[in-house]
Design an enzyme around this catalytic site. Structure first.
Site, mmCIF file in Angstrom:
data_model
loop_
_atom_site.group_PDB
_atom_site.id
_atom_site.type_symbol
_atom_site.label_atom_id
_atom_site.label_comp_id
_atom_site.label_asym_id
_atom_site.label_seq_id
_atom_site.Cartn_x
_atom_site.Cartn_y
_atom_site.Cartn_z
ATOM 1 N N TYR A 178 1.078 -1.105 -0.078
ATOM 2 C CA TYR A 178 0.112 -0.202 -0.020
ATOM 3 C C TYR A 178 1.073 1.248 0.725
ATOM 4 C CZ TYR A 178 -2.867 3.426 1.577
ATOM 5 O OH TYR A 178 -3.843 4.952 1.831
ATOM 6 N N HIS A 224 -3.626 16.487 -2.429
ATOM 7 C CA HIS A 224 -4.446 16.541 -1.348
ATOM 8 C C HIS A 224 -3.879 18.131 -0.586
ATOM 9 C CE1 HIS A 224 -3.980 11.930 -1.384
ATOM 10 N NE2 HIS A 224 -4.460 11.665 -0.273
ATOM 11 N N ASN A 281 1.502 11.268 6.498
ATOM 12 C CA ASN A 281 0.801 10.465 6.520
ATOM 13 C C ASN A 281 1.280 10.788 8.109
ATOM 14 O OD1 ASN A 281 -1.486 8.830 7.024
ATOM 15 N ND2 ASN A 281 0.083 7.182 5.454
ATOM 16 N N TYR A 301 -17.623 29.359 46.918
ATOM 17 C CA TYR A 301 -16.533 28.606 46.670
ATOM 18 C C TYR A 301 -15.502 29.017 45.711
ATOM 19 C CZ TYR A 301 -20.430 25.321 47.016
ATOM 20 O OH TYR A 301 -21.225 24.414 48.305
ATOM 21 N N ARG A 334 -12.763 29.780 48.315
ATOM 22 C CA ARG A 334 -12.988 28.303 49.192
ATOM 23 C C ARG A 334 -12.404 26.892 48.334
ATOM 24 N NH1 ARG A 334 -17.687 25.220 51.498
ATOM 25 N NH2 ARG A 334 -18.449 27.611 51.079
ATOM 26 N N PHE A 381 -1.953 6.636 11.707
ATOM 27 C CA PHE A 381 -1.867 7.914 11.990
ATOM 28 C C PHE A 381 -2.813 8.482 12.767
ATOM 29 C CE2 PHE A 381 -3.343 4.418 8.480
ATOM 30 C CZ PHE A 381 -4.709 4.952 8.803
ATOM 31 N N GLU A 408 -11.935 5.444 5.083
ATOM 32 C CA GLU A 408 -10.961 6.068 6.621
ATOM 33 C C GLU A 408 -12.562 6.310 7.627
ATOM 34 O OE1 GLU A 408 -9.168 8.880 4.807
ATOM 35 O OE2 GLU A 408 -7.669 7.953 3.796
#
Length: 526
Positions: free
Chosen positions: A58, A88, A200, A284, A287, A332, A417
């Site tokens: 791959y 990409h 990646n 609060y 405190r 990844f 994916e």
């Protein structure tokens, strides 16, 4: 004489948040040792052998994502890697900061230098050149889903390797072609798998995580100091910070914060003045500082642990183990750090939330000697009333940003994916919330200093008195209304640069004071 920099060996030494930032800020120089160069070259040779054998692996001789079954010829394997950077590069939105982009480069070279990615040595050396020469790629902030690596931002980060994209160089944003003309560089020819190895990984999410670790740590330290000043201004009790109480519920963060408050209040004449007062207990927001700040401290510890694990991990795919074993897995996937960044966003938001409550408390006029709205002559003057409007707006905005990005997943890549982390959004939101928290703390610093003034001539201990004196060198006591936005901007600058933390640490050293906490080192960044 030029200062001699410390060296850090990429791929060999253990990378930490502080070391990453030191390299990014030119205080340490990253290097590639001979051992690392040999490992990298060996891994690249394994990839070359795979191409020669024509065995389908791959991303080396197959397409990407849903195209993983499409075989790529030996002649086209290099074209494939160049194409992936271009196809990409689909990021949008305002670019991330130059520092974030530089941190991404540092994180990526460290991961690739471990020798499991098949990257060529000349490619690593070019990335190192970009770091050393501060030629930092321009990277859009949006477009990553944080699962097949931070594909879009990493593609933009490495477009300059092939002569495309833009870079920040010598104070300008220029095209890579102009950078090449200025430096006599030329495009690299990417080898098999190199494009995939470059994009990646989780380096976009992780770079945000590095800065979140630093910025949250700074806010935590300053929240304790400013909270302690507010305790003095409103004459709060010291008892909720006694170690005997926190030994009964021994969370590290709670004990650490309580010890810091005790140290900050040590030697206070203001405390002594109301030790026998009739008030039974404080609200609060005063405190419960150890419990609330402490919970955010515990979150920070978890964040730092996971971020520093990721800093030294291999998040490429496929991973080249050896000549016989190449694994296509899921290192990844950003989920391990996406979730903890969402957790850190909540921890940061709560710091701002309780700070806003202390500001509101200071305006009520219920503490003896402190006038309503922190000003004597009100009516004609609104005093500090509207500053709390700003903190309310910021605290509310932070609450809306606390929905965990990692709780969502939209399938991508035609279903290949089918679960993604959205960790890039987690990181961006965490920094956005922290920037708001800095502003809230800045306004609390102003209101605490104003309340503190009404305790004169009584003095606090040496630490808080130093802080108050420092604030007064920057912002004067307000007797009547003025443009408070100017004061706020000055205070934001104080908080952003960590000035009060630095002053406290310097004063501690000068006076040989010891922090009353047994977890001091664990809450530092090394």
């Amino acid at each position: 004489m030029k200062e001699q920099l410390n060296n850090f060996q990429f791929g060999e030494e253990n990378l930490t948040v502080s070391k990453t930032l030191a390299i990014a800020r030119n205080k340490t120089k990253g290097t590639l040792s001979k051992k690392t160069q040999e490992k990298v070259s060996k891994s690249a040779q394994i990839v070359a052998d795979i191409v020669e054998k024509n065995e389908p692996v791959y991303g080396i001789n197959t397409g990407f994502g849903p195209l993983c079954t499409t075989k790529i010829s030996k002649e086209e394997t290099k074209t494939l890697q160049t194409n992936i950077l271009q196809s990409h590069s689909v990021g949008v939105g305002k670019p991330i900061s130059k520092e974030l982009s530089k941190v991404m480069l540092i994180l990526k070279i460290h991961a690739l230098a471990k020798g499991y990615s098949g990257i060529q040595l000349k490619t690593l050396e070019r990335i190192l050149w970009h770091i050393d020469n501060d030629a930092i790629p321009v990277v859009p902030s949006q477009g990553s889903v944080g699962a097949s690596g931070d594909l879009a931002p990493l593609s933009h980060l490495f477009l300059p390797l092939i002569g495309l994209g833009k870079v920040y160089f010598k104070g300008e944003e220029i095209e890579t072609s102009e950078l090449f003309a200025k430096t006599n560089l030329s495009s690299l020819e990417l080898g098999p798998k190199e494009g995939l190895a470059l994009i990646n990984g989780t380096q976009f999410i992780l770079a945000h995580g590095v800065l979140v670790v630093e910025k949250l740590n700074s806010c935590l330290k300053q929240a304790d100091i400013i909270g302690a000043m507010m305790i003095e201004g409103l004459q709060g009790s010291i008892k909720p910070f006694f170690k005997e109480l926190h030994e009964l519920r021994p969370f590290k963060g709670n004990q650490h914060v309580a010890g810091r408050i005790r140290t900050l209040l040590k030697g206070s004449k203001i405390l002594e003045d109301h030790i026998d007062c009739e008030r039974v207990q404080d609200p609060y927001s005063l405190r419960c500082i150890p419990q609330v700040h402490g919970a955010s401290r515990n979150t920070w510890l978890h964040l730092k642990e996971l971020i520093e694990t990721e800093l030294n991990s291999v998040t490429d795919n496929p991973v080249i183990i050896n000549n016989e074993l190449t694994i296509s897995g899921g290192n990844f996937h950003g989920q391990p750090i996406a979730m903890v960044l969402d957790y850190a966003t909540l921890a940061a938001s709560e710091l701002g939330n309780i700070s806003d409550r202390r500001i509101y408390l200071a305006l009520e006029g219920n503490s003896p000697g402190v006038p309503k709205l922190l000003m004597d002559d009100t009516g004609i003057n609104s005093g500090y009333m509207i500053l709390q409007y700003t903190t309310a707006a910021l605290a509310s905005e932070n609450k809306s940003l606390c929905f965990p990005a990692s709780a969502d997943s939209i399938p991508t890549s035609l279903g290949q994916e089918d679960h993604v982390s959205m960790g890039s959004i987690s990181g961006r939101k965490a920094l956005q919330v922290l920037e708001n928290v800095e502003k809230i703390l800045a306004i609390e610093l102003l209101t605490a200093a104003q309340a503190f003034e009404f305790r004169k001539p009584l003095k606090s201990g040496v630490l808080l008195d130093k802080i108050h004196q420092f604030v007064r060198t920057k912002v004067s006591f307000a007797k009547k209304d003025r443009v408070f936005a100017d004061d706020i901007e000055i205070a934001i600058n104080i908080v952003k640069n960590g000035h009060i933390t630095q002053l406290v640490e310097a004063t501690i050293q000068e006076n040989n004071i010891t922090w009353e906490t047994k977890h001091q080192e664990q809450f530092e960044i090394f």
